[in-house]
Design a protein around this motif. Structure first.
Motif, PDB file in Angstrom:
ATOM      1  N   ARG A 123       0.920  -1.149  -0.016  1.00  0.00           N
ATOM      2  CA  ARG A 123       0.102   0.016  -0.134  1.00  0.00           C
ATOM      3  C   ARG A 123       0.780   1.161   0.065  1.00  0.00           C
ATOM      4  O   ARG A 123       1.684   1.312   0.924  1.00  0.00           O
ATOM      5  CB  ARG A 123      -0.718  -0.153   1.179  1.00  0.00           C
ATOM      6  N   TYR A 124       0.859   1.982  -0.886  1.00  0.00           N
ATOM      7  CA  TYR A 124       1.621   3.221  -0.987  1.00  0.00           C
ATOM      8  C   TYR A 124       1.195   4.128  -0.132  1.00  0.00           C
ATOM      9  O   TYR A 124      -0.046   4.317   0.081  1.00  0.00           O
ATOM     10  CB  TYR A 124       1.373   3.776  -2.678  1.00  0.00           C
ATOM     11  N   PRO A 125       1.996   5.156   0.471  1.00  0.00           N
ATOM     12  CA  PRO A 125       1.783   5.820   1.495  1.00  0.00           C
ATOM     13  C   PRO A 125       0.725   7.250   1.063  1.00  0.00           C
ATOM     14  O   PRO A 125      -0.094   7.514   1.764  1.00  0.00           O
ATOM     15  CB  PRO A 125       2.997   6.789   2.075  1.00  0.00           C
ATOM     16  N   TRP A 126       0.645   7.531  -0.314  1.00  0.00           N
ATOM     17  CA  TRP A 126      -0.587   8.442  -0.710  1.00  0.00           C
ATOM     18  C   TRP A 126      -0.360   8.124  -2.325  1.00  0.00           C
ATOM     19  O   TRP A 126       0.353   7.727  -2.750  1.00  0.00           O
ATOM     20  CB  TRP A 126       0.393  10.007  -0.516  1.00  0.00           C
ATOM     21  N   SER A 127      -1.637   8.576  -2.554  1.00  0.00           N
ATOM     22  CA  SER A 127      -1.953   8.250  -4.189  1.00  0.00           C
ATOM     23  C   SER A 127      -3.102   8.889  -4.274  1.00  0.00           C
ATOM     24  O   SER A 127      -3.938   9.710  -3.434  1.00  0.00           O
ATOM     25  CB  SER A 127      -2.224   6.651  -4.226  1.00  0.00           C
ATOM     26  N   ILE A 128      -3.444   9.164  -5.802  1.00  0.00           N
ATOM     27  CA  ILE A 128      -4.648   9.550  -6.313  1.00  0.00           C
ATOM     28  C   ILE A 128      -5.426   8.600  -6.949  1.00  0.00           C
ATOM     29  O   ILE A 128      -5.118   7.977  -7.884  1.00  0.00           O
ATOM     30  CB  ILE A 128      -4.449  10.741  -7.246  1.00  0.00           C
ATOM     31  N   PRO A 129      -6.397   7.942  -6.268  1.00  0.00           N
ATOM     32  CA  PRO A 129      -7.384   6.823  -6.529  1.00  0.00           C
ATOM     33  C   PRO A 129      -7.959   7.086  -7.674  1.00  0.00           C
ATOM     34  O   PRO A 129      -9.314   7.326  -7.660  1.00  0.00           O
ATOM     35  CB  PRO A 129      -7.992   6.508  -5.505  1.00  0.00           C
TER      36      PRO A 129
END
Length: 132
Positions: A123-129
């Motif tokens: 699970r990446y720490p931040w993302s734009i889903p």
């Protein structure tokens, strides 16, 4: 004797060697595409792998989608850096944003590829889903 529980795609929950390989490529494709295109097409590799494997393997689909979504966040940070750069007064801050974005991109893509090699989801720490 225990039997693996099938997932919605009809495969066992333990990823096969081929699934692990494609998941690793899903994570590393962003780095490879960025190097080949000087950073402009880093999202293409994960997107292509996601498109090919989205109905074949939940493990590969999650890996490629996570990589793509994280890349969008890295791209957003780089664009914010460019906006800061053009304000002239924020050039030092823009350089810091770029360095953080590039280092974080490399670090988390490599960590995600190592997790995929072990058959684990990352699970990446931040993302734009965008992709799921």
């Amino acid at each position: 004797m225990t039997h693996p529980i099938p997932n919605p795609y009809g495969q066992s929950l333990t990823p096969t060697g081929e699934e692990r390989t494609w998941a690793i490529l899903g994570h590393l494709a962003a780095i490879i595409a960025a190097v080949i295109s000087a950073g402009w097409l880093s999202f293409v590799g994960p997107l292509v792998i996601w498109a090919i494997y989205k109905d074949r393997s939940a493990f590969v689909r999650r890996a490629a989608a996570g990589s793509f979504n994280f890349n969008l966040a890295v791209w957003a940070a780089i664009i914010v850096g460019w906006i800061m750069f053009f304000t002239v007064l924020l050039i030092p801050l823009a350089i810091i944003v770029w360095i953080v974005a590039v280092v974080a991109g490399l670090w988390f893509h490599i960590r995600a590829a190592m997790a995929a090699n072990r058959g684990e989801s990352f699970r990446y720490p931040w993302s734009i889903p965008v992709l799921h």
